[in-house]
Scaffold this active site. Sequence first.
Site, PDB file in Angstrom:
ATOM      1  N   SER A  23       0.834  -1.200   0.000  1.00 34.74           N
ATOM      2  CA  SER A  23       0.000   0.000   0.000  1.00 34.74           C
ATOM      3  C   SER A  23       0.873   1.256   0.000  1.00 34.74           C
ATOM      4  O   SER A  23       1.690   1.406  -0.889  1.00 34.74           O
ATOM      5  CB  SER A  23      -0.955  -0.062   1.188  1.00 34.74           C
ATOM      6  OG  SER A  23      -2.061   0.747   0.931  1.00 34.74           O
ATOM      7  N   HIS A  25      -7.580  -5.794   0.374  1.00 31.99           N
ATOM      8  CA  HIS A  25      -6.345  -5.012   0.509  1.00 31.99           C
ATOM      9  C   HIS A  25      -5.543  -5.518   1.708  1.00 31.99           C
ATOM     10  O   HIS A  25      -5.953  -5.345   2.856  1.00 31.99           O
ATOM     11  CB  HIS A  25      -6.790  -3.564   0.742  1.00 31.99           C
ATOM     12  CG  HIS A  25      -5.684  -2.577   0.741  1.00 31.99           C
ATOM     13  ND1 HIS A  25      -4.984  -2.239  -0.392  1.00 31.99           N
ATOM     14  CD2 HIS A  25      -5.155  -1.830   1.744  1.00 31.99           C
ATOM     15  CE1 HIS A  25      -4.085  -1.320  -0.101  1.00 31.99           C
ATOM     16  NE2 HIS A  25      -4.159  -1.053   1.196  1.00 31.99           N
TER      17      HIS A  25
HETATM   18  C1  GTR Z   1      -5.346   4.457   1.950  1.00 30.95           C
HETATM   19  C2  GTR Z   1      -4.828   5.293   0.822  1.00 30.95           C
HETATM   20  C3  GTR Z   1      -4.092   4.434  -0.135  1.00 30.95           C
HETATM   21  C4  GTR Z   1      -3.169   3.438   0.540  1.00 30.95           C
HETATM   22  C5  GTR Z   1      -3.659   2.969   1.873  1.00 30.95           C
HETATM   23  C6  GTR Z   1      -2.612   2.327   2.790  1.00 30.95           C
HETATM   24  O1  GTR Z   1      -6.134   5.147   2.827  1.00 30.95           O
HETATM   25  O2  GTR Z   1      -5.904   5.915   0.218  1.00 30.95           O
HETATM   26  O3  GTR Z   1      -3.434   5.244  -1.088  1.00 30.95           O
HETATM   27  O4  GTR Z   1      -1.885   3.920   0.632  1.00 30.95           O
HETATM   28  O5  GTR Z   1      -4.226   3.960   2.613  1.00 30.95           O
HETATM   29  O6  GTR Z   1      -1.445   2.688   2.822  1.00 30.95           O
HETATM   30  O7  GTR Z   1      -3.004   1.426   3.526  1.00 30.95           O
END
Ligand code: GTR
Length: 411
Positions: A230, A372
Amino acid sequence: MNLAETFLMAASSFLLMSCAYATEGLSLPDPLTTIAGSAVRTPEEWRGVRRGEILELFRSNVYGRAPVARPDDLRFEAVEIEPRAMSGLATRKQVDIHFSGPGGEGAIRLVLFVPNHAPKPAPGFLLICNRPREEHIDPTREKRSEFWPAEEIVARGYAAAAFHYSDIAPDDSSRYQEGAIGIFSDAEGERAPDAWGAIAAWAWGAGRAMDYFETDPDVDESRVAVVGHSRGGKTALWCGAEDERFALVISNNSGCTGAALARHRQGETVEQINRRFPHWFCSNYQKYNDREDELPVDQHELIALMAPRLVYVASASEDSWADPEGEFLSCVYAEPVYRLFGLPGLGTKQMPEVGRPLHEGYIGYHLRAGKHNLTQYDWMRFMDFADRHWREDSRAGGQPGAPEEADQPRR
Ligand code: GTR
């Protein structure tokens, strides 16, 4: 058709023609055309001209410019060496990487497990950890997590290394300058619009871990992968672009301003990321809020900056915020740069099904089922990819990604 419409049509068809990839409704900048408009035809032209241009465009418009590379006074302090960690299967090292600058001093705590029963120096994986340290990169291994399955990494003959990103810069828009950014700034004055943001600072920190690996005889610094999830995945990609010592660069679910094409406009947008996380990038990046088409780069060119080294992008099927298709397409459109080196990239334009990794070429990709996250499934595929390329390369007697070798087709 009135005059204005005719003009618009002519202008847009010119735009489409002038870009290499007018496909899927996307009109992307061409990694193989220089700013002056000439075609890049050889690895030498890529290395000598075009790679530097793209890197500079990313520095000045997206991630910002790091004011320092390896600080002169960088110092490694082994705070612990435990030869019988993991029930005797690994040697645990904890190393503090100290640095200082005009604004003070800082240190990165590196945790490293080297396999005891595998050939040395061992190739390794370095995780940029953006989740709570105690739960995910616990050196005692009382707490274990799929986010960093150190036992499994060691079992496959790799060194497992990790650091927590907060040692370099707090992930907080009001405090992010308290670490390395403040340490290496000249105290007063406005921040330049291309000054580094937190992602560039975290990436810089991963480079300092590489400085350490170069001194550790147990780690093969020519076969180290940098891995991030991420925001950590965005960081891993920028790290691999800036620091060519990493032989393999792995982005997991990195999404917007990571692997996903900005112009694909699915999931998170440039405007949304800049609004929620203004400290991650340089302030020039704000100029492209809702104006992705005006960006002088797109993220396939970030992937291309890894050439001729190995790069790997992992997506998850339920992670629409990170735009799996946009992540895949970046890999597709980075391929011409790999081909310039005579290397296979992804080898297909067809997005694979869930659970069917693409591991043949120098650009690896998989789509995992689920949300995710960084899971054991992802790690196992990263290691499969490394096994395949690093073992093949060592059988051939060469190092992966060495430009002079890669100039010729390899297979
Ligand atoms: C989210 C963000 C993403 C991603 C994520 C993370 O809120 O929108 O771009 O980086 O966080 O790092 O878990």
